[in-house]
Each structure stands twice: as structure tokens, then as C-alpha cells.
Design an enzyme around this catalytic site. Sequence first.
Site, PDB file in Angstrom:
ATOM      1  CD  GLN A 104      -2.312  -0.863   2.882  1.00 14.14           C
ATOM      2  OE1 GLN A 104      -3.404  -0.825   2.142  1.00 14.14           O
ATOM      3  NE2 GLN A 104      -1.946  -1.906   3.498  1.00 14.14           N
ATOM      4  CG  HIS A 122      -2.181   2.521  -2.104  1.00 16.16           C
ATOM      5  ND1 HIS A 122      -2.857   2.261  -0.804  1.00 16.16           N
ATOM      6  CD2 HIS A 122      -4.278   2.029  -2.588  1.00 16.16           C
ATOM      7  CE1 HIS A 122      -3.489   2.125  -0.018  1.00 16.16           C
ATOM      8  NE2 HIS A 122      -4.088   1.608  -1.268  1.00 16.16           N
ATOM      9  CB  CYS A 128       4.296  13.597 -11.707  1.00 18.63           C
ATOM     10  SG  CYS A 128       5.749  14.155 -10.307  1.00 18.63           S
TER      11      CYS A 128
END
Length: 256
Positions: A104, A122, A128
Amino acid sequence: MSDLILPSDLITTLQHARHLAVLTGAGISAESGIPTFREAQTGLWANYSPEDLATPEAFRRNPKLVWDWYTWRRELVAKAEPNAGHRALVGLAQLVPRLTLITQNVDGLHTRAGSTDVIELHGNLTRCTCLAAGHLVDAALVDAALPGETAVSPPLCPHCGSPLRPDVVWFGENLPRAALQQAVAASQSCDLFLSVGTSSLVQPAASLPLEALERGKTAVEINPQPTPLAPYMDYVLRGSAGTVLPALVAALDPGG
Ligand code: OAD
């Protein structure tokens, strides 16, 4: 670790396991100096609530605050090193026929420790992506290009000029479909499931141990504190990842 007793039947299960599934949370990076989320005093959210920082609405409302929080987290991660817990999982992967590592965490420390094929449920804050086209941009390039406060925040995509955001999953957003499918499949097909350093509060990751338990697989919680899943686990090893995971490796490979 003097007071850690590894149940002998768990070691036997580990020795015979063909496929190990491991789910990690922020707790495995705590010993690298990276705050977890829900430790109120020192946690990442000590001064803000998750809704202020980790939602699409927060980013729309205050993109600079959210961007700056992730820049701060990238700086934390850049200064951090993988710890004995991360390294033990690299060792464990060499001792069992198959290990699926599901995390995660968005800090990339498993990969930096040497783990391969890490399933990042996640996302990863060292990447980015842009709002208009989903172009992926290395955050290090973005950070290096921003001369202090004068830069636009959030910065703009070098490919299309639209605003960039961290390539992480925010509350209310879907997890990357392929990553989740791989994680569920591994949880269902493994012989042994280790849940390490997670509060087991955030779905759908928190249901992965149940995918294993519902199929009669052995599940282990490794955490200094109890979580809501502890009562359902076959074993609860009440200790830190940095001590319990190396102990499991040592039990599997005494001569190592
Ligand atoms: P939390 O901060 O919710 O929980 C961290 C867990 O690690 C707690 O159960 C601690 O007891 C445990 N812990 C602390 N130190 C440890 C150590 N040295 N060894 C082992 N365990 C330790 O973090 P997560 O469970 O990872 O999602 O949070 C899950 C998700 O909530 C995160 O991925 C993030 C957050 O919202 C998104 O941002 C989408």
C-alpha cells in the site's frame, strides 16, 4: 529479538509454502524514519486530516498545499533507506518458490531494497502524472526543475502543459485495475499470507487477507499493535517488521 517466539508449526508451514503473498503498509517503512498515517502525534496527518491532503477535492481546492505535502514526503523518502524489514522480504523471496509482494506504500522502498515485481496498489510518489493526458513524469526531474518558491505549483506537464499531480491513489479514487487484480489473485492462490505493518483499515487492501483466509490459507499478522483483522488471523506476531521478518528468514535459512 529475545522475546519473539516463532510458532514451530508456522515455520513448518513457511518451509512447505509454494507461494507466499505479502501485504505491507506504512509500518514497514516506520523503521526507515517515514511516519505512518494514523499515528496521531507524529503521523503524516499530524496537522491535517486526510481529507485536506489525499483527495481529488483537496487537490482542486488547494493544489499548492497538496503538491507541497507530497514534495515534503518525497524529500523524506529520498533521505530514507530501506530497513531490515524491506531487506528481509528480498531474502525471503530467494528462499521460497514464489513470493508476491503487494504494498500500500507509495515510497518505493521495497524496490530500492531489491524487491522486484512489486504490486503498488496505491501508486508511487516518485512519479507524477498530468491531469489532461495521464503522461507519467519522474518527480525527481520535476523537483530538480523547480527553482524554489518562484516555480508554478503544481508544475506543468512537460509533454502537454497541463498540471501535474502525484501518481498515487487518493481517497475516493479507484486503485489501478491490473495491480488490484494481481493482488487479489495472489491472495487467493497463495499458501501463506503475511500482513505486515498495516492498520487493516483501508479497503480494498484490507480485504486481501480475507481472500486468503476464506480459502483456508494460513494468514499471519505482523504488527506491534492489534488490528481489526487480528482475531481472524491464524498467527499474530506482535512485533516490528524490522525484527520479525528477519527472524522468519533466519528460521527458514538457519545457515544463511
Ligand atoms: P497506518 O498508518 O494506517 O497503519 C500503520 C500500521 O503500522 C499500524 O497498524 C502500526 O501499528 C503499524 N506499525 C507501526 N510501526 C511498525 C513497525 N515498526 N513494524 C510493523 N508495523 C508497524 O498505515 P497503513 O495501514 O499503511 O492510503 O494505511 C493504509 C492506507 O491508508 C495507506 O496506504 C494510505 C492511507 O490512506 C492512501 O493514501 C490511498
